[in-house]
Design an enzyme around this catalytic site. Sequence first.
Site, PDB file in Angstrom:
ATOM      1  N   ASP A 229       0.782  -1.105   0.147  1.00 52.87           N
ATOM      2  CA  ASP A 229       0.094  -0.199  -0.111  1.00 52.87           C
ATOM      3  C   ASP A 229       1.325   1.240  -0.024  1.00 52.87           C
ATOM      4  O   ASP A 229       2.123   0.730  -0.536  1.00 52.87           O
ATOM      5  CB  ASP A 229      -0.870  -0.062   1.600  1.00 52.87           C
ATOM      6  CG  ASP A 229      -2.491   0.611   0.690  1.00 52.87           C
ATOM      7  OD1 ASP A 229      -2.677   1.843   0.503  1.00 52.87           O
ATOM      8  OD2 ASP A 229      -2.805   0.483   0.946  1.00 52.87           O
ATOM      9  N   HIS A 253       2.154   1.301  -3.262  1.00 54.57           N
ATOM     10  CA  HIS A 253       1.323   2.428  -3.434  1.00 54.57           C
ATOM     11  C   HIS A 253       1.929   3.011  -4.217  1.00 54.57           C
ATOM     12  O   HIS A 253       1.512   4.880  -3.348  1.00 54.57           O
ATOM     13  CB  HIS A 253       0.058   2.049  -2.948  1.00 54.57           C
ATOM     14  CG  HIS A 253      -0.221   0.789  -3.767  1.00 54.57           C
ATOM     15  ND1 HIS A 253      -2.089   0.556  -3.256  1.00 54.57           N
ATOM     16  CD2 HIS A 253       0.199  -0.405  -4.445  1.00 54.57           C
ATOM     17  CE1 HIS A 253      -2.311  -0.504  -3.553  1.00 54.57           C
ATOM     18  NE2 HIS A 253      -1.308  -1.032  -4.305  1.00 54.57           N
TER      19      HIS A 253
END
Length: 440
Positions: A229, A253
């Site tokens: 993430d 991410h």
Amino acid sequence: MSVFKASFLFLLSSSLVHGVPHSSRASRSQQCVVPSKYQASNGMADDSVAVSQAFAQCATDSVIIFEEGVNYNIFQPITATNLSNVEIRMHGNLHLPQNITAVQNIVSDGTSTWFTLEGPKVDWIGPEDVNNGWIDSYGQPWWDANPAGSSGIDNRPHLMSFKSSQATMKYFRSRKPIAWNVKLHGQDITVSHAIIDATSTGSFPFNTDGFDVEGTNIQITDSIMYNGDDAIAVGADSHDTLFTRNTIGYQTHGMSIGSLGKDPTDFANISNIRFDDVTVVDGLYAARFKSWSGGTGLVKNVTWNNIRVFNVTFPIFVTQSYSDQGASRSGTVNASSAVMMEDFTWSDFAGSINTYQPGDGSCVSDPCWYNVGLPNLKHTEALIIECHTAQSCKNFVTDNIQLYPQVLEPASVICMNATAALNPDLGFTCKNGTYSPLSN
């Protein structure tokens, strides 16, 4: 040698002059050495009570010592919210429970964070020796237990909430976190030489954010984060944040602002955020802004500079129409409203766009959450800029974007509503097609 190990060795060989604790400290005259029953019990006994007692007895002007090379079982959450001028000398290794059901029961009973630390002048100081100073959360079985079509099993704990001012985290190390790592909130916090390893040998490690940041004058430097993430996510009401000399990767991410605006009544107020000198390896995103349509607020003066990307699906990505496959939204939304963006710069990007195997393991929706609103992706896109309205993006600047698709075709761009009138120095014409930077 794995990319994770290579990245670590590179940073270890660099200068270690950053992240030194604040010099203006009052005397820390008291010490509490935390005892461990780990070895005597063959790793079965719980040391949570002893840890809680140490935090209670040495809550002010103290040093709390986890001895070097000593293991500690932390089978119950630790809450210490009255700390003041305390060094947490984390030279041992902490182990969370490996019983998933037991942890879920604790979370469902109302304790969502395993370590809650709060108070001014708190320093978390690990050792230079990479063999010690770890928090082992045993997240792999949690990730593997996630059923198909789900973005994480229920009742996963956050690892740590660190709320402080004039504070330092140095040599923080997290291995196989169950989900979210550290929520940083406060003022004048410096993080350096952290390692977060959420690489998986099986299923995708959902929600393994590195640092979720809210506050003023927060710096994260010289660190490695391999996760599933955001490496860093800057939240509402944040100012003067610096993220520099870091390596992030695995299925990261990236360096994110947001998400913002999910609750339209929560006004976003963010300014002076800089991401500089960062390497991104195998990520879904590198530089990302994400806000929900209907949100409110202003994000101003944000820069991503000197960013190296290797095999990244979306190197530069802006959306003011964000959606989250794992979160619902309630309330009335004004569809024409947006979190306003002003004075954004992307400069000196170089590297490769993931054309051959784009995306990551986080997709459990159809269409995939990161492809929503982008039906004609070629995965040659160097930049994707989706402004919600013709007025919601102002003073965008791009400069020296040297990104190339792995298929060695010209890079492309998707651009919506970044008008020339409000963005005279955008650096390219805002339209879909081949990326063609304008000459100065």
